[in-house]
Each structure stands twice: as C-alpha cells, then as structure tokens.
Enzyme design. Structure first.
Site, mmCIF file in Angstrom:
data_model
loop_
_atom_site.group_PDB
_atom_site.id
_atom_site.type_symbol
_atom_site.label_atom_id
_atom_site.label_comp_id
_atom_site.label_asym_id
_atom_site.label_seq_id
_atom_site.Cartn_x
_atom_site.Cartn_y
_atom_site.Cartn_z
ATOM 1 N N LYS A 175 4.490 4.067 6.115
ATOM 2 C CA LYS A 175 5.497 4.275 5.076
ATOM 3 C C LYS A 175 6.275 5.581 5.285
ATOM 4 O O LYS A 175 7.446 5.682 4.901
ATOM 5 C CB LYS A 175 4.836 4.245 3.697
ATOM 6 C CG LYS A 175 4.272 2.872 3.331
ATOM 7 C CD LYS A 175 5.346 1.793 3.378
ATOM 8 C CE LYS A 175 4.870 0.455 2.868
ATOM 9 N NZ LYS A 175 5.930 -0.568 2.854
ATOM 10 N N GLY A 233 9.377 -10.374 2.975
ATOM 11 C CA GLY A 233 8.273 -10.345 2.010
ATOM 12 C C GLY A 233 8.743 -10.776 0.638
ATOM 13 O O GLY A 233 8.274 -10.273 -0.376
ATOM 14 N N ASN A 267 11.146 -5.154 2.980
ATOM 15 C CA ASN A 267 10.097 -5.052 1.972
ATOM 16 C C ASN A 267 8.732 -5.517 2.473
ATOM 17 O O ASN A 267 7.705 -5.118 1.923
ATOM 18 C CB ASN A 267 10.503 -5.893 0.747
ATOM 19 C CG ASN A 267 9.354 -6.096 -0.218
ATOM 20 O OD1 ASN A 267 8.919 -5.166 -0.897
ATOM 21 N ND2 ASN A 267 8.832 -7.321 -0.274
ATOM 22 N N ILE A 306 2.554 -0.180 -8.188
ATOM 23 C CA ILE A 306 3.296 -1.255 -8.819
ATOM 24 C C ILE A 306 2.356 -2.450 -8.992
ATOM 25 O O ILE A 306 1.540 -2.745 -8.110
ATOM 26 C CB ILE A 306 4.515 -1.669 -7.970
ATOM 27 C CG1 ILE A 306 5.402 -0.441 -7.681
ATOM 28 C CG2 ILE A 306 5.327 -2.749 -8.671
ATOM 29 C CD1 ILE A 306 6.051 0.194 -8.875
ATOM 30 N N TYR A 356 -1.540 3.000 6.574
ATOM 31 C CA TYR A 356 -0.575 2.604 5.547
ATOM 32 C C TYR A 356 0.400 3.742 5.253
ATOM 33 O O TYR A 356 1.619 3.564 5.307
ATOM 34 C CB TYR A 356 -1.291 2.164 4.271
ATOM 35 C CG TYR A 356 -0.331 1.714 3.193
ATOM 36 C CD1 TYR A 356 0.247 0.461 3.252
ATOM 37 C CD2 TYR A 356 0.000 2.542 2.126
ATOM 38 C CE1 TYR A 356 1.149 0.033 2.287
ATOM 39 C CE2 TYR A 356 0.893 2.134 1.154
ATOM 40 C CZ TYR A 356 1.456 0.876 1.231
ATOM 41 O OH TYR A 356 2.358 0.465 0.277
ATOM 42 N N SER A 380 6.606 4.137 0.151
ATOM 43 C CA SER A 380 5.474 4.283 -0.784
ATOM 44 C C SER A 380 5.229 5.753 -1.056
ATOM 45 O O SER A 380 5.550 6.621 -0.231
ATOM 46 C CB SER A 380 4.211 3.667 -0.173
ATOM 47 O OG SER A 380 3.055 4.031 -0.905
#
Length: 251
Positions: free
Chosen positions: A162, A13, A92, A191, A158, A144
């Site tokens: 993580k 990524g 990543n 971020i 998600y 995350s």
C-alpha cells in the site's frame, strides 16, 4: 453538475466491498459505462444485473486476474471494444491474508505484492495509451492507513504494497500531468468490508478504538472520496492522498 455522464470507468475488485460501492455510486451518478474486473464471477454477475436494472449505465463484467498482464490487457481491450473509451481507472483490487511473520515466505510475499501493487501498475499501463490519446484521464488508487504505520494485521507485505501504491501514483501524476491525466490515492482506515470481516472480532474492536471516531468506516463513505477524485471538482488535484480513516493517523 453530472460529471460522469459521458465517462467510462474500470473498477478492479469491483464485485464486493469498496469496489462494489464505487460501482454503485458511479451508476447512481449516471456514468455511461462501467467495467467491473474481479475473480468472483457470481458476485459480478449479480451486481451487473442489479445495476442495469436500477440505472441507465451499461455494465461489462470481466473475470480478470489483475496480477496477470495478459488478462489485464484483454480486460482493457474488452472495455475499448464495448465502449470505445476508458476515462477513469479505479485500482481497488487487493488481498490481506492473515499470515504471521513466522509463516511468511517469499512465495506469499510475492503473491500479495503482485495482487496489491503490480496489478495497479499493469492496469495503469494498459489504460494510459487511451487516456493519452484523449488528453484526459483519472487514475485513482486505493491504498491504506497501513502504508503510513505498517501492516496493522495480516501479512507484513500488506503495508509495503500500500505504500508502493502511493509512490506509483506520485510517479504517474508527475509523468502525465501535461496530458491532463490526474493520479491520486484514497487511503482508507478500517472499512467494514469482507476483508476486515476475516480479521476477527477482536481485531475489528481494536481498529474501532484506534480511530478517534470509534467506529469503522463504510464502503459508501470511501466511495464518496473516490467520486470526488473522479469528477471535475478535483481538476487541480494530482499526486495527492485523501485520508478516509476517522482520524486514525492522529493517534
């Protein structure tokens, strides 16, 4: 001390956002070579030209679906063929589609887990034989804040993916510590990247308020934590998670 001068890293990524900032910071630190693995060919090409123009690092770009085992193995083999080694892996690559619970299907659940979590397993599995041969390696995984509080927005899987990253990292840390291979996690809060742009201004505002520092972090701030874990200053750290979230977990 220049820790990265004779090292080779893979950044998944790596064409944009956090991965791009990591690649730029590693090049600034005179890393010998970088492989940037992504599916965004144009951005990778532009980044490689920029890095090789400004720095001495060699750059290999590889259009890679990191959820595909054959593609991952080919990308790692390309790295070995070009540079002869791989010392650092930055897991990543990730996605965070905006899918409400009512529209969650097994298909989009599996897709998110394959890109965000299975990819980290596949990439780690592919590089470990070369790290074990040298008795040296740095596995750095991007998690995350969602791993600790559940998905803040986007798809329910998600946060699950993580959290799985952290469990994977701990397993790898225990399994390969005796071979001087360290595995750690950097866990960002909100971020300022293209992914968070897709969340919309209202959610971005909510994320800023969620942090005691009342702002989003920058990809560069996240990259600094990755650089620390990639260097000799972290030689007694493994199985750990560094939180780069502006204090979000304090609330």
């Amino acid at each position: 001390m220049n820790d990265l001068k004779n090292k080779v890293a893979i950044v998944t990524g790596g064409a944009s956002g956090i991965g791009r900032s990591v690649a730029e910071l590693f090049a600034l630190q005179n890393i010998s070579a970088l492989t940037i693995a992504d599916i965004q060919s144009d951005l990778m090409h532009e980044l490689s030209i920029d890095l090789e123009k400004r720095f001495d690092s060699k750059v290999l770009i590889s259009k890679t679906d990191v959820s595909n085992q054959v593609a991952v193995n080919q990308m790692v083999q390309q790295t070995i063929d070009c540079f002869g080694q791989v010392d650092i892996l930055i897991n990543n690559a990730g996605i965070c589609p905006m899918v409400p619970w009512e529209e969650t299907t097994l298909e989009n659940w599996n897709q998110l887990l394959s890109v965000n979590l299975t990819s980290a397993f596949l990439c780690s599995q592919a590089v470990l034989p070369y790290m074990r041969e040298k008795k040296y390696g740095r596995l750095i995984h991007i998690s995350s804040v969602g791993a600790f509080i559940g998905s803040v927005t986007g798809h329910v899987a998600y946060g699950v993916s993580k959290a799985g990253i952290i469990a994977l990292s701990k397993y790898l840390a225990k399994q390969f510590a005796s071979e001087k291979i360290l595995s750690n996690v950097v866990s960002p809060g909100s971020i300022d990247t293209p992914i968070t742009e897709s969340f919309g201004e209202e959610n971005k505002k909510r994320f800023r308020e969620f942090s005691p520092l009342k702002r989003q972090g920058t990809p560069q701030e996240l990259a600094e934590a990755v650089l620390f874990l990639a260097g000799s200053g972290s030689s007694y750290i493994t199985g750990s998670t560094i939180h780069v979230n502006g204090g979000s977990l304090l609330i």
